[in-house]
Motif scaffolding. Structure first.
Motif, PDB file in Angstrom:
ATOM      1  N   PHE A  96      -3.569  -6.805 -13.067  1.00  0.00           N
ATOM      2  CA  PHE A  96      -2.626  -6.510 -12.002  1.00  0.00           C
ATOM      3  C   PHE A  96      -3.287  -6.744 -10.644  1.00  0.00           C
ATOM      4  N   ALA A  97      -2.485  -6.564  -9.580  1.00  0.00           N
ATOM      5  CA  ALA A  97      -3.000  -6.547  -8.217  1.00  0.00           C
ATOM      6  C   ALA A  97      -2.714  -5.184  -7.602  1.00  0.00           C
ATOM      7  N   ASN A  98      -3.672  -4.663  -6.870  1.00  0.00           N
ATOM      8  CA  ASN A  98      -3.505  -3.446  -6.081  1.00  0.00           C
ATOM      9  C   ASN A  98      -3.178  -3.922  -4.668  1.00  0.00           C
ATOM     10  N   ARG A  99      -1.886  -3.986  -4.329  1.00  0.00           N
ATOM     11  CA  ARG A  99      -1.414  -4.767  -3.184  1.00  0.00           C
ATOM     12  C   ARG A  99      -0.731  -3.912  -2.124  1.00  0.00           C
ATOM     13  N   ALA A 100      -1.163  -4.087  -0.890  1.00  0.00           N
ATOM     14  CA  ALA A 100      -0.533  -3.450   0.266  1.00  0.00           C
ATOM     15  C   ALA A 100       0.537  -4.369   0.843  1.00  0.00           C
ATOM     16  N   PHE A 101       1.560  -3.760   1.434  1.00  0.00           N
ATOM     17  CA  PHE A 101       2.658  -4.508   2.058  1.00  0.00           C
ATOM     18  C   PHE A 101       2.930  -3.959   3.456  1.00  0.00           C
ATOM     19  N   VAL A 102       3.112  -4.866   4.413  1.00  0.00           N
ATOM     20  CA  VAL A 102       3.590  -4.489   5.747  1.00  0.00           C
ATOM     21  C   VAL A 102       5.002  -5.032   5.891  1.00  0.00           C
ATOM     22  N   ILE A 103       5.937  -4.111   6.129  1.00  0.00           N
ATOM     23  CA  ILE A 103       7.371  -4.414   6.188  1.00  0.00           C
ATOM     24  C   ILE A 103       7.850  -4.178   7.614  1.00  0.00           C
ATOM     25  N   ASP A 104       8.600  -5.121   8.178  1.00  0.00           N
ATOM     26  CA  ASP A 104       9.070  -4.930   9.550  1.00  0.00           C
ATOM     27  C   ASP A 104      10.408  -4.198   9.583  1.00  0.00           C
ATOM     28  N   ASP A 105      10.954  -4.030  10.780  1.00  0.00           N
ATOM     29  CA  ASP A 105      12.159  -3.220  10.950  1.00  0.00           C
ATOM     30  C   ASP A 105      13.439  -3.944  10.562  1.00  0.00           C
ATOM     31  N   THR A 106      13.308  -5.162  10.032  1.00  0.00           N
ATOM     32  CA  THR A 106      14.460  -5.835   9.424  1.00  0.00           C
ATOM     33  C   THR A 106      14.366  -5.827   7.901  1.00  0.00           C
ATOM     34  N   GLY A 107      13.281  -5.266   7.371  1.00  0.00           N
ATOM     35  CA  GLY A 107      13.060  -5.241   5.932  1.00  0.00           C
ATOM     36  C   GLY A 107      12.269  -6.421   5.401  1.00  0.00           C
ATOM     37  N   ALA A 108      11.811  -7.306   6.283  1.00  0.00           N
ATOM     38  CA  ALA A 108      11.030  -8.467   5.849  1.00  0.00           C
ATOM     39  C   ALA A 108       9.574  -8.073   5.621  1.00  0.00           C
ATOM     40  N   VAL A 109       8.949  -8.664   4.609  1.00  0.00           N
ATOM     41  CA  VAL A 109       7.525  -8.454   4.364  1.00  0.00           C
ATOM     42  C   VAL A 109       6.737  -9.370   5.296  1.00  0.00           C
ATOM     43  N   ARG A 110       5.969  -8.760   6.202  1.00  0.00           N
ATOM     44  CA  ARG A 110       5.190  -9.524   7.171  1.00  0.00           C
ATOM     45  C   ARG A 110       3.775  -9.840   6.699  1.00  0.00           C
ATOM     46  N   ALA A 111       3.237  -9.028   5.800  1.00  0.00           N
ATOM     47  CA  ALA A 111       1.869  -9.273   5.324  1.00  0.00           C
ATOM     48  C   ALA A 111       1.659  -8.598   3.983  1.00  0.00           C
ATOM     49  N   ARG A 112       0.739  -9.180   3.212  1.00  0.00           N
ATOM     50  CA  ARG A 112       0.291  -8.631   1.935  1.00  0.00           C
ATOM     51  C   ARG A 112      -1.228  -8.641   1.929  1.00  0.00           C
ATOM     52  N   TYR A 113      -1.806  -7.640   1.286  1.00  0.00           N
ATOM     53  CA  TYR A 113      -3.265  -7.591   1.143  1.00  0.00           C
ATOM     54  C   TYR A 113      -3.601  -7.041  -0.230  1.00  0.00           C
ATOM     55  N   ASP A 114      -4.406  -7.771  -0.999  1.00  0.00           N
ATOM     56  CA  ASP A 114      -4.893  -7.304  -2.293  1.00  0.00           C
ATOM     57  C   ASP A 114      -6.273  -6.689  -2.121  1.00  0.00           C
ATOM     58  N   LYS A 115      -6.434  -5.480  -2.622  1.00  0.00           N
ATOM     59  CA  LYS A 115      -7.709  -4.753  -2.524  1.00  0.00           C
ATOM     60  C   LYS A 115      -8.855  -5.626  -3.020  1.00  0.00           C
ATOM     61  N   ILE A 116      -9.903  -5.740  -2.215  1.00  0.00           N
ATOM     62  CA  ILE A 116     -11.010  -6.638  -2.527  1.00  0.00           C
ATOM     63  C   ILE A 116     -12.041  -5.975  -3.434  1.00  0.00           C
ATOM     64  N   HIS A 117     -12.382  -4.731  -3.139  1.00  0.00           N
ATOM     65  CA  HIS A 117     -13.478  -4.066  -3.840  1.00  0.00           C
ATOM     66  C   HIS A 117     -12.937  -3.119  -4.910  1.00  0.00           C
ATOM     67  N   MET A 118     -13.371  -3.321  -6.145  1.00  0.00           N
ATOM     68  CA  MET A 118     -12.882  -2.537  -7.272  1.00  0.00           C
ATOM     69  C   MET A 118     -13.756  -1.294  -7.492  1.00  0.00           C
ATOM     70  N   PHE A 119     -13.113  -0.172  -7.784  1.00  0.00           N
ATOM     71  CA  PHE A 119     -13.781   1.110  -7.968  1.00  0.00           C
ATOM     72  C   PHE A 119     -14.276   1.217  -9.409  1.00  0.00           C
ATOM     73  N   ASP A 120     -15.506   0.766  -9.636  1.00  0.00           N
ATOM     74  CA  ASP A 120     -16.131   0.801 -10.962  1.00  0.00           C
ATOM     75  C   ASP A 120     -17.345   1.723 -10.879  1.00  0.00           C
ATOM     76  N   VAL A 121     -17.159   2.999 -11.206  1.00  0.00           N
ATOM     77  CA  VAL A 121     -18.227   3.978 -10.992  1.00  0.00           C
ATOM     78  C   VAL A 121     -18.253   5.022 -12.101  1.00  0.00           C
ATOM     79  N   ASP A 122     -19.419   5.657 -12.238  1.00  0.00           N
ATOM     80  CA  ASP A 122     -19.597   6.842 -13.064  1.00  0.00           C
ATOM     81  C   ASP A 122     -20.105   7.943 -12.146  1.00  0.00           C
ATOM     82  N   LEU A 123     -19.306   8.992 -11.955  1.00  0.00           N
ATOM     83  CA  LEU A 123     -19.643  10.057 -11.026  1.00  0.00           C
ATOM     84  C   LEU A 123     -20.432  11.164 -11.713  1.00  0.00           C
ATOM     85  N   ALA A 124     -21.217  11.898 -10.918  1.00  0.00           N
ATOM     86  CA  ALA A 124     -21.993  13.017 -11.448  1.00  0.00           C
ATOM     87  C   ALA A 124     -21.095  14.096 -12.048  1.00  0.00           C
ATOM     88  N   SER A 125     -19.837  14.152 -11.604  1.00  0.00           N
ATOM     89  CA  SER A 125     -18.882  15.132 -12.121  1.00  0.00           C
ATOM     90  C   SER A 125     -18.451  14.819 -13.554  1.00  0.00           C
TER      91      SER A 125
END
Length: 279
Positions: A96-125
């Motif tokens: 999949f894509a983890n994608r942000a959208f910027v929508i203007d006041d007419t409902g048009a999508v002005r920009a898209r951004y797919d998250k670049i850095h993936m959260f691959d971690v093992d936490l101390a918790s």
């Protein structure tokens, strides 16, 4: 001065319910005089059960949360930044894509951004996360003109990688959105610190709508939706899992004069020097 609205959410596993909450927030934000509403990462679906959640992940043109937000933005006459949605990717590897959208006041999508850095971690918790198993990373740095100024886009874990914010700063972004679903342990340790650092190094406002509290999928998120000014001063903190913060709307003014003032006093972007390659 233009006004930003932040919608702090406790998104669940039902996209229709999340869409209804976002549509209500769009109307309320406009009623309070906001020029733009910001929502958190994964505002349309937050489900750590990937098999169950996959049933709701569709191509963006079929995404009911995106459609509802576009319709509401046009109806209310307000810009909307959907912090991110899970959508089917176009890479052909099934991720999949983890994608942000910027929508203007007419409902048009002005920009898209797919998250670049993936959260691959093992936490101390004991928590373990492998975002890259399900999501393909984006490859493009994105900025877009909005009523609040030029907006740079990032998502959650991106905050730990200064090169992205250096690029957005040198693109002269006036503000940077960092929507998030931060875990509680990492939030307590680093959330405020990193937000302030990124605002200072980019000489820009940081606007970070966040997930908060206990979610239907069993996780708990840190909250503390923030607006930080270019000097690193916190202008809005909506509270979080550690101090009773709840879902809802918060507001902050975005002052163009403050950006110019800070860049005039401390012209770090203009003074940057190219560094030699590391040994």
């Amino acid at each position: 001065m233009p006004r930003a609205a932040l919608f702090q959410m406790t998104s669940g596993i039902d996209p229709a319910a999340n869409a209804e909450a976002i549509v209500g927030a769009i109307a309320d934000a406009r009623g309070e005089g906001a020029a733009m509403l910001f929502t958190p990462e994964m505002c349309g679906l937050l489900d750590r059960d990937r098999k169950r959640g996959a049933a709701h992940v569709v191509a963006e043109e079929e995404n009911l949360v995106l459609a509802a937000a576009r319709e509401a933005a046009a109806r209310e006459g307000i810009w909307v930044h959907l912090g991110s949605l899970a959508v089917r990717g176009e890479g052909g590897d099934g991720r999949f894509a983890n994608r942000a959208f910027v929508i203007d006041d007419t409902g048009a999508v002005r920009a898209r951004y797919d998250k670049i850095h993936m959260f691959d971690v093992d936490l101390a918790s004991g928590e373990s996360w492998r975002e890259s198993n399900a999501y393909a990373p984006g490859r493009e740095v994105v900025g877009v003109d909005t009523p609040l100024g030029k907006l740079g886009l990032a998502i959650c874990y991106d905050i730990r990688f200064p090169a992205l914010f250096e690029a957005l700063g040198h693109a002269r972004c006036d503000l940077i959105a960092i929507p998030a679903a931060f875990t509680v342990p990492t939030g307590r340790a680093h959330w405020h610190l990193l937000q302030c650092a990124r605002a200072v190094e980019a000489s820009a406002y940081v606007v970070s709508a966040a997930q908060v509290g206990e979610h239907a999928d069993g996780r708990t998120t840190y909250g503390h939706s923030l607006v930080v000014d270019p000097w690193g001063e916190i202008r809005l903190d909506m509270g979080g899992a550690d101090d009773g913060g709840r879902p809802g709307l918060g507001f902050a003014e975005i002052d163009p004069a403050r950006i110019a003032e800070v860049r005039g006093q401390l012209p770090s972007l203009a003074n940057r020097q190219a560094l030699p390659s590391p040994l």
